[in-house]
Design an enzyme around this catalytic site. Structure first.
Site, PDB file in Angstrom:
ATOM      1  N   GLN A 171      -8.333  -1.735  -9.606  1.00  0.00           N
ATOM      2  CA  GLN A 171      -7.440  -0.633  -9.242  1.00  0.00           C
ATOM      3  C   GLN A 171      -7.317   0.463 -10.306  1.00  0.00           C
ATOM      4  O   GLN A 171      -7.328   1.645  -9.986  1.00  0.00           O
ATOM      5  CB  GLN A 171      -6.057  -1.190  -8.944  1.00  0.00           C
ATOM      6  CG  GLN A 171      -5.516  -0.713  -7.623  1.00  0.00           C
ATOM      7  CD  GLN A 171      -4.383  -1.586  -7.102  1.00  0.00           C
ATOM      8  OE1 GLN A 171      -3.920  -2.497  -7.783  1.00  0.00           O
ATOM      9  NE2 GLN A 171      -3.947  -1.316  -5.910  1.00  0.00           N
ATOM     10  N   SER A 222      -9.097   6.533  -5.474  1.00  0.00           N
ATOM     11  CA  SER A 222      -7.638   6.526  -5.297  1.00  0.00           C
ATOM     12  C   SER A 222      -6.975   7.584  -6.164  1.00  0.00           C
ATOM     13  O   SER A 222      -6.111   8.333  -5.695  1.00  0.00           O
ATOM     14  CB  SER A 222      -7.050   5.161  -5.650  1.00  0.00           C
ATOM     15  OG  SER A 222      -7.395   4.238  -4.672  1.00  0.00           O
ATOM     16  N   TYR A 226     -11.420  -0.043   4.505  1.00  0.00           N
ATOM     17  CA  TYR A 226     -11.726   1.272   5.075  1.00  0.00           C
ATOM     18  C   TYR A 226     -11.664   1.234   6.601  1.00  0.00           C
ATOM     19  O   TYR A 226     -11.779   0.172   7.210  1.00  0.00           O
ATOM     20  CB  TYR A 226     -13.134   1.708   4.664  1.00  0.00           C
ATOM     21  CG  TYR A 226     -13.265   2.017   3.191  1.00  0.00           C
ATOM     22  CD1 TYR A 226     -12.760   3.196   2.668  1.00  0.00           C
ATOM     23  CD2 TYR A 226     -13.880   1.112   2.331  1.00  0.00           C
ATOM     24  CE1 TYR A 226     -12.872   3.481   1.321  1.00  0.00           C
ATOM     25  CE2 TYR A 226     -14.005   1.392   0.971  1.00  0.00           C
ATOM     26  CZ  TYR A 226     -13.500   2.586   0.478  1.00  0.00           C
ATOM     27  OH  TYR A 226     -13.608   2.869  -0.849  1.00  0.00           O
ATOM     28  N   ASP A 243     -10.141   2.963 -10.257  1.00  0.00           N
ATOM     29  CA  ASP A 243     -10.487   3.468  -8.931  1.00  0.00           C
ATOM     30  C   ASP A 243     -10.402   4.990  -8.855  1.00  0.00           C
ATOM     31  O   ASP A 243      -9.336   5.568  -8.622  1.00  0.00           O
ATOM     32  CB  ASP A 243      -9.547   2.799  -7.910  1.00  0.00           C
ATOM     33  CG  ASP A 243      -9.926   3.102  -6.478  1.00  0.00           C
ATOM     34  OD1 ASP A 243     -10.761   4.001  -6.259  1.00  0.00           O
ATOM     35  OD2 ASP A 243      -9.389   2.450  -5.578  1.00  0.00           O
ATOM     36  N   ARG A 245     -12.501  -2.537  -3.807  1.00  0.00           N
ATOM     37  CA  ARG A 245     -11.049  -2.272  -3.797  1.00  0.00           C
ATOM     38  C   ARG A 245     -10.292  -3.571  -4.028  1.00  0.00           C
ATOM     39  O   ARG A 245      -9.687  -4.135  -3.127  1.00  0.00           O
ATOM     40  CB  ARG A 245     -10.686  -1.605  -2.491  1.00  0.00           C
ATOM     41  CG  ARG A 245     -11.546  -0.372  -2.295  1.00  0.00           C
ATOM     42  CD  ARG A 245     -10.914   0.594  -1.396  1.00  0.00           C
ATOM     43  NE  ARG A 245     -10.609   1.797  -2.137  1.00  0.00           N
ATOM     44  CZ  ARG A 245     -10.243   2.915  -1.568  1.00  0.00           C
ATOM     45  NH1 ARG A 245     -10.095   2.980  -0.286  1.00  0.00           N
ATOM     46  NH2 ARG A 245     -10.005   3.967  -2.296  1.00  0.00           N
TER      47      ARG A 245
HETATM   48  P1  NAD Z   1     -10.366   6.856   3.313  1.00  0.00           P
HETATM   49  O1  NAD Z   1     -10.312   7.959   2.323  1.00  0.00           O
HETATM   50  O2  NAD Z   1     -11.631   6.158   3.588  1.00  0.00           O
HETATM   51  O3  NAD Z   1      -9.815   7.425   4.731  1.00  0.00           O
HETATM   52  C1  NAD Z   1      -8.566   8.085   4.823  1.00  0.00           C
HETATM   53  C2  NAD Z   1      -7.789   7.540   6.006  1.00  0.00           C
HETATM   54  O4  NAD Z   1      -8.333   8.044   7.226  1.00  0.00           O
HETATM   55  C3  NAD Z   1      -7.771   6.015   6.132  1.00  0.00           C
HETATM   56  O5  NAD Z   1      -6.449   5.536   6.123  1.00  0.00           O
HETATM   57  C4  NAD Z   1      -8.462   5.790   7.477  1.00  0.00           C
HETATM   58  O6  NAD Z   1      -7.960   4.637   8.156  1.00  0.00           O
HETATM   59  C5  NAD Z   1      -8.128   7.072   8.215  1.00  0.00           C
HETATM   60  N1  NAD Z   1      -8.927   7.337   9.425  1.00  0.00           N
HETATM   61  C6  NAD Z   1     -10.250   7.139   9.641  1.00  0.00           C
HETATM   62  N2  NAD Z   1     -10.578   7.495  10.904  1.00  0.00           N
HETATM   63  C7  NAD Z   1      -9.438   7.958  11.491  1.00  0.00           C
HETATM   64  C8  NAD Z   1      -9.133   8.469  12.790  1.00  0.00           C
HETATM   65  N3  NAD Z   1     -10.051   8.578  13.741  1.00  0.00           N
HETATM   66  N4  NAD Z   1      -7.853   8.826  13.035  1.00  0.00           N
HETATM   67  C9  NAD Z   1      -6.890   8.716  12.096  1.00  0.00           C
HETATM   68  N5  NAD Z   1      -7.116   8.234  10.862  1.00  0.00           N
HETATM   69  C10 NAD Z   1      -8.373   7.850  10.570  1.00  0.00           C
HETATM   70  O7  NAD Z   1      -9.248   5.764   2.981  1.00  0.00           O
HETATM   71  P2  NAD Z   1      -8.551   5.463   1.580  1.00  0.00           P
HETATM   72  O8  NAD Z   1      -7.541   6.495   1.289  1.00  0.00           O
HETATM   73  O9  NAD Z   1      -9.624   5.259   0.598  1.00  0.00           O
HETATM   74  O10 NAD Z   1      -7.757   4.114   1.858  1.00  0.00           O
HETATM   75  C11 NAD Z   1      -8.179   3.103   2.762  1.00  0.00           C
HETATM   76  C12 NAD Z   1      -7.345   1.845   2.525  1.00  0.00           C
HETATM   77  O11 NAD Z   1      -7.711   1.213   1.310  1.00  0.00           O
HETATM   78  C13 NAD Z   1      -5.857   2.085   2.427  1.00  0.00           C
HETATM   79  O12 NAD Z   1      -5.194   1.032   3.071  1.00  0.00           O
HETATM   80  C14 NAD Z   1      -5.585   2.003   0.971  1.00  0.00           C
HETATM   81  O13 NAD Z   1      -4.249   1.662   0.670  1.00  0.00           O
HETATM   82  C15 NAD Z   1      -6.532   0.901   0.587  1.00  0.00           C
HETATM   83  N6  NAD Z   1      -6.823   0.905  -0.864  1.00  0.00           N
HETATM   84  C16 NAD Z   1      -6.775  -0.271  -1.543  1.00  0.00           C
HETATM   85  C17 NAD Z   1      -7.040  -0.303  -2.905  1.00  0.00           C
HETATM   86  C18 NAD Z   1      -6.977  -1.586  -3.674  1.00  0.00           C
HETATM   87  O14 NAD Z   1      -6.537  -2.568  -3.149  1.00  0.00           O
HETATM   88  N7  NAD Z   1      -7.423  -1.596  -4.901  1.00  0.00           N
HETATM   89  C19 NAD Z   1      -7.395   0.859  -3.562  1.00  0.00           C
HETATM   90  C20 NAD Z   1      -7.466   2.052  -2.837  1.00  0.00           C
HETATM   91  C21 NAD Z   1      -7.179   2.054  -1.484  1.00  0.00           C
END
Ligand code: NAD
Length: 387
Positions: free
Chosen positions: A133, A139, A236, A136, A128
Site C-alpha cells: 500500500q 492510489s 479492479y 502504491d 494491491r
Molecule cells: P480504477 O482506477 O481501476 O477504476 C475506478 C473505478 O471505476 C473503480 O471503482 C471501478 O469499479 C469503477 N468502474 C469501472 N467500470 C465502471 C462502470 N461501468 N460504471 C461505474 N464505475 C465503473 O480503480 P481503483 O481506484 O484503482 O480502485 C479499485 C479498488 O481497489 C477499490 O476498491 C480500491 O479501494 C481498491 N484498492 C485497494 C488497495 C489495497 O488494498 N492496497 C489499493 C488501492 C486500491
C-alpha cells in the site's frame, strides 16, 4: 550506489520522481543521489533544495545517468526517436529502472529495456496488498486527481457548490455526480461534500455501494447478477457485457439530466475506459453544467470528451478532458509519488551490498518486474506474445 533522478521530458509532465525530502532519505540509506538540473522546478523544488539535501546536481541527462545503478522516473524514459535525448541509450547496463513504465500499451518498450539489460520495474503493476500500500503510485496519484478534479469543476462552474442563503435570495446547492467510486472517485465524493455539494455516485463493484454511502453520498446505479461479480481478485472492475452497460445507461440517463457537475473516474484495467456519458446525456444537461473526465488518459468516459482539452459543447456544457490529472497538482503528487518510490527502494535495500536487491520470489517484485537479465519476464507481456 549511484541513484539518478532525471528531469521528466514527456509532454505535459510536471512531476518529479524524487523530492529534496526523499533525496535526503535516499542519501541517508547510502545512495549517491544525482539529480538532473531543473528536474524538480515544475513541481516547485529547486536545485538548491536538492543540493542542500545532499544530492549532486548534474548538468544534463548523460551526466546524471553516468554509472547510475538505480534510475527513478515518473514516466518511461525516452527511447530512440522519442525526443531530443535518447535517455534509454544513456543508461548503465544492468541498472534498476523504477517508474510508471506503461509497457503493455507501448509495444516494443519492454524489449528495449531487456536489450539494455535493465531490471525494469513498472510501479503501476504493483499488487494491491496491504504490504504494498505505501508504494502504491496508482492510489497516491488517483487520490490527488479526484480532489483536483472537483476543485477544477468548482472553478469552471458559474454557481457555487453549497446552498447560499443571502438577503438577496437563495442559491441552491450544486448536484454533483461521481461516476466510478475507486480511489479517485471516493476522494472526489469527499471533496464535493466538503464544498457543500449534494453528492451522488455510482460504481459497478458491489463493495463500492457501502463506501459511497459511508461518505454521505447517495448511490445511483443498476444492479443485477452480473454486477455481483463485477470485481476481479485484484480489486479492479471487470469488463461487463454490452447488455449490462445499456441497462446501467438507462438508470444513469435520467439522473445526469438533473446534475450540475459530473466527474467520471471509471476505469477497467488494461482496457479503454467504458463510455458512461453518451452524447445524448451531454445534450440533456443544462447550460453551465460541468463534466470532468479523469479517465481522459484512457480514452475518456464521456463520448464528447476531447482528451487534453477544455471543450464547450453547443448546449453550453463545459467538458474538462485534461490528461495527467495528478500533474495538475504536481507539488503534492510529486511528494507522494517520491515517497512511494522511496519505500520501494528502502524495502528492498540490502545493507551489506549497499544496493537494492529484488528477491525473485517476492510477490511485489514479481508484480512489477518487466525485464531481468536481458529478457522480458512479466507474465502480462509474455502471455500477450504467446497468444
Ligand atoms: P480504477 O482506477 O481501476 O477504476 C475506478 C473505478 O471505476 C473503480 O471503482 C471501478 O469499479 C469503477 N468502474 C469501472 N467500470 C465502471 C462502470 N461501468 N460504471 C461505474 N464505475 C465503473 O480503480 P481503483 O481506484 O484503482 O480502485 C479499485 C479498488 O481497489 C477499490 O476498491 C480500491 O479501494 C481498491 N484498492 C485497494 C488497495 C489495497 O488494498 N492496497 C489499493 C488501492 C486500491
Amino acid at each position: 550506489m549511484r541513484l539518478a533522478v532525471l528531469k521528466e521530458r514527456r509532454a505535459g509532465e510536471t512531476r518529479v520522481a524524487a523530492t529534496p525530502e526523499t533525496a535526503k532519505k535516499l542519501a541517508a540509506l547510502g545512495c549517491h543521489v544525482a539529480v538532473e538540473a531543473g528536474a524538480g522546478l515544475a513541481s516547485g523544488f529547486t536545485d538548491a533544495a536538492y543540493a542542500e539535501a545532499g544530492a549532486e546536481i548534474c548538468t544534463d541527462a548523460a551526466a546524471t545517468l553516468f554509472g547510475a545503478g538505480v534510475v527513478l522516473k515518473v514516466r518511461a524514459p525516452l527511447g530512440a526517436g522519442e525526443g531530443e535525448v535518447d535517455e534509454l541509450a544513456l543508461m548503465h547496463r544492468g541498472a534498476l529502472l523504477v517508474g510508471t513504465l506503461e509497457a503493455g500499451a507501448n509495444p516494443g518498450r519492454a524489449e528495449a529495456y531487456a536489450a539494455m539489460g535493465l531490471e525494469a520495474c513498472a510501479m503501476e503493476l504493483l499488487p494491491r496488498t496491504t504490504r504494498a500500500q505505501s508504494m502504491d503510485i496508482l492510489s497516491s496519484q488517483a487520490n490527488l486527481a479526484g480532489y483536483r478534479a472537483v476543485i477544477e469543476a468548482a472553478g469552471a462552474f458559474d454557481r457555487g457548490f453549497p446552498m447560499l442563503m443571502t438577503a438577496a435570495g437563495t442559491i441552491p446547492a450544486a448536484n454533483v455526480f461521481i461516476m466510478g467510486a475507486g480511489v479517485a472517485g471516493l476522494q472526489a465524493i469527499a471533496t464535493g461534500r466538503r464544498l457543500g455539494g449534494r453528492v451522488s455516485a455510482t460504481d459497478v463493484r458491489p463493495a463500492a455501494k457501502e463506501e459511497i454511502k459511508s461518505l454521505g453520498a447517495s448511490f445511483v446505479g443498476y444492479e443485477d447478477e452480473e454486477s455481483k461479480n463485477a470485481q476481479t481478485a485484484g480489486g479492479y472492475a471487470k469488463q461487463l457485457s454490452a447488455d449490462f452497460y445499456a441497462k446501467q445507461a438507462e438508470v444513469v440517463a435520467a439522473h445526469i439530466a438533473k446534475q450540475d457537475i459530473v466527474v467520471t473516474t471509471a476505469l477497467v484495467q488494461g482496457r479503454k475506459a467504458p463510455t458512461l456519458v453518451t452524447q445524448a446525456m451531454v445534450d440533456s444537461m443544462k447550460p453551465g453544467s460541468v463534466i470532468v473526465d479523469i479517465a481522459a488518459d484512457a480514452g475518456g468516459n464521456c463520448a464528447a470528451t476531447r482528451p487534453g482539452e477544455l471543450f464547450i459543447t453547443p448546449n453550453g456544457v463545459k467538458i474538462l478532458g485534461y490528461t495527467n490529472w495528478p500533474g495538475r497538482i504536481c507539488a503534492a503528487a510529486s511528494a507522494l509519488y517520491a515517497r512511494n518510490l522511496l519505500t520501494f527502494i528502502t524495502t528492498f535495500w540490502d545493507k551489506e551490498a549497499q544496493a537494492p536487491k529484488l528477491p525473485e520470489g517476492d510477490d511485489i517484485v514479481q508484480g512489477v518486474t518487466l525485464t531481468r537479465a536481458g529478457a522480458v519476464i512479466h507474465p502480462s507481456l509474455t502471455a500477450t506474445k504467446a497468444a
